[in-house]
Write an enzyme that holds these catalytic residues in place. Sequence first.
Site, PDB file in Angstrom:
ATOM      1  N   ASP A   1      -1.828   0.085  -4.587  1.00 42.22           N
ATOM      2  CA  ASP A   1      -1.568  -1.107  -3.766  1.00 42.22           C
ATOM      3  C   ASP A   1      -0.579  -0.775  -2.660  1.00 42.22           C
ATOM      4  O   ASP A   1       0.334  -1.547  -2.344  1.00 42.22           O
ATOM      5  CB  ASP A   1      -1.070  -2.273  -4.614  1.00 42.22           C
TER       6      ASP A   1
ATOM      7  N   ASP B   1      -8.517  -9.211  -1.594  1.00 42.49           N
ATOM      8  CA  ASP B   1      -7.154  -8.912  -2.011  1.00 42.49           C
ATOM      9  C   ASP B   1      -6.122  -9.382  -0.991  1.00 42.49           C
ATOM     10  O   ASP B   1      -6.285  -9.198   0.207  1.00 42.49           O
ATOM     11  CB  ASP B   1      -6.971  -7.419  -2.248  1.00 42.49           C
TER      12      ASP B   1
END
Length: 432
Positions: free
Chosen positions: A303, A150
């Site tokens: 996130d 990520d």
Amino acid sequence: MTGFVIRNARLLGEDVVDIAIDNGVIAAIGAGLDASDATEIAADDLIALPGLVDLHTHVREPGREDAETVLTGSRAAARGGFTCVHAMANTDPVADTAGVVEQVWRLGREGGYCDVQPVGAVTVGLGGDRLAELGAMADSAAGVRVFSDDGKCVSDAVLMRRALEYVKAFDGVIAQHAQEPRLTENAQMNEGPLSGELGLTGWPAVAEEAIIARDVLLAEHVGSRLHVCHLSTRGSVELLRWAKSRGINVTAEVTPHHLLLTDELVRSYDPIYKVNPPLRSADDVAAVREGLADGTIDIVATDHAPHPMEDKECEWSAAAFGMLGLETALSVVQQTMVDTGSLSWAQVAEKMSANPAAIGRVGNQGRPLAVGEPANIVLYDPAATRVVKAVDTASLSRNNPYAGLTLPGNVVATFLRGIPTVLNSELAKASV
């Protein structure tokens, strides 16, 4: 008994019950429970939810302790009602070996605010060239089951196929940051009329959608588990819906900011709104809400991406991508999904606790609020309102996109295996 008795909580927003906690587990649920030698928690009008689980958190340690640490990140998580977070691998050094993931895991255990489950890198150094030590990380004390680069996409199709094949041996999952790099070179915001008007390089929706389309087909081909990080466009929702209709083993997440904020905020040129993937159009926001409500999107993941002040308080093009999210996630979900009638509180518990725990294979988290289960409990006041202040945070960073907004709800208590990591002292009194 010793421990706690929570009085008159609304279990998953429904029945009013007492909940007794003893030795780290839920000992009883009912009415008028005995509170001898226990501390009583006055929970009138509060909702009891299972401890939240975040599949996508950046704690920055090791390497960027100026932005966040495992300790400060887990404190922020507890304040948001989370009892488990998955710590992303883009640290320095990268979490691509058993040694680094064990370090992060042990720091979480020492902190004690929530379980910190490391996410392992897919490729060495996030370089996208060769697979990292996936098996060694899986066999480590941390027991890694989620792997992600990520922040970067595993753009090489052959490497992505190999990763999907490799993790099948230990029931792992590849969590893909869906971003075709060639289509997003120097991209600054969502591509559309507004990007042209503002003179900022556009970030097309197809850059996300093309990777999702490729990867669901790869997952189907090899029979492996795929998870799509921070899905953000209408086309992505439609692709995911199609993949699930074919029986492909794919799950996906949406962030709170993609449920609430739109690219219109970029008109301010305030880098607080610079995020990857970018804030999208109002139509995309409507589509991801629909996808979350109908089960196409499986979970909400924050996130949470802290940055030091100098990386955000600068010109737009030089600013870092990312936003804080842990302490406001439940409030944003209430505003966008519960208060609109799109989700019940029981469904919120699925999207923010049970489902992410199942995807991450953390069996001691995401458990139902039932007798004999670990006492991972959140008490939440849905009637409260608060004006979000950037300085009112447990995080080391201040890049909060909701600063100045009025959001509903407030977490008033979080229990991790029966231990209060957050507790408003006005709620508790010792029984006599």
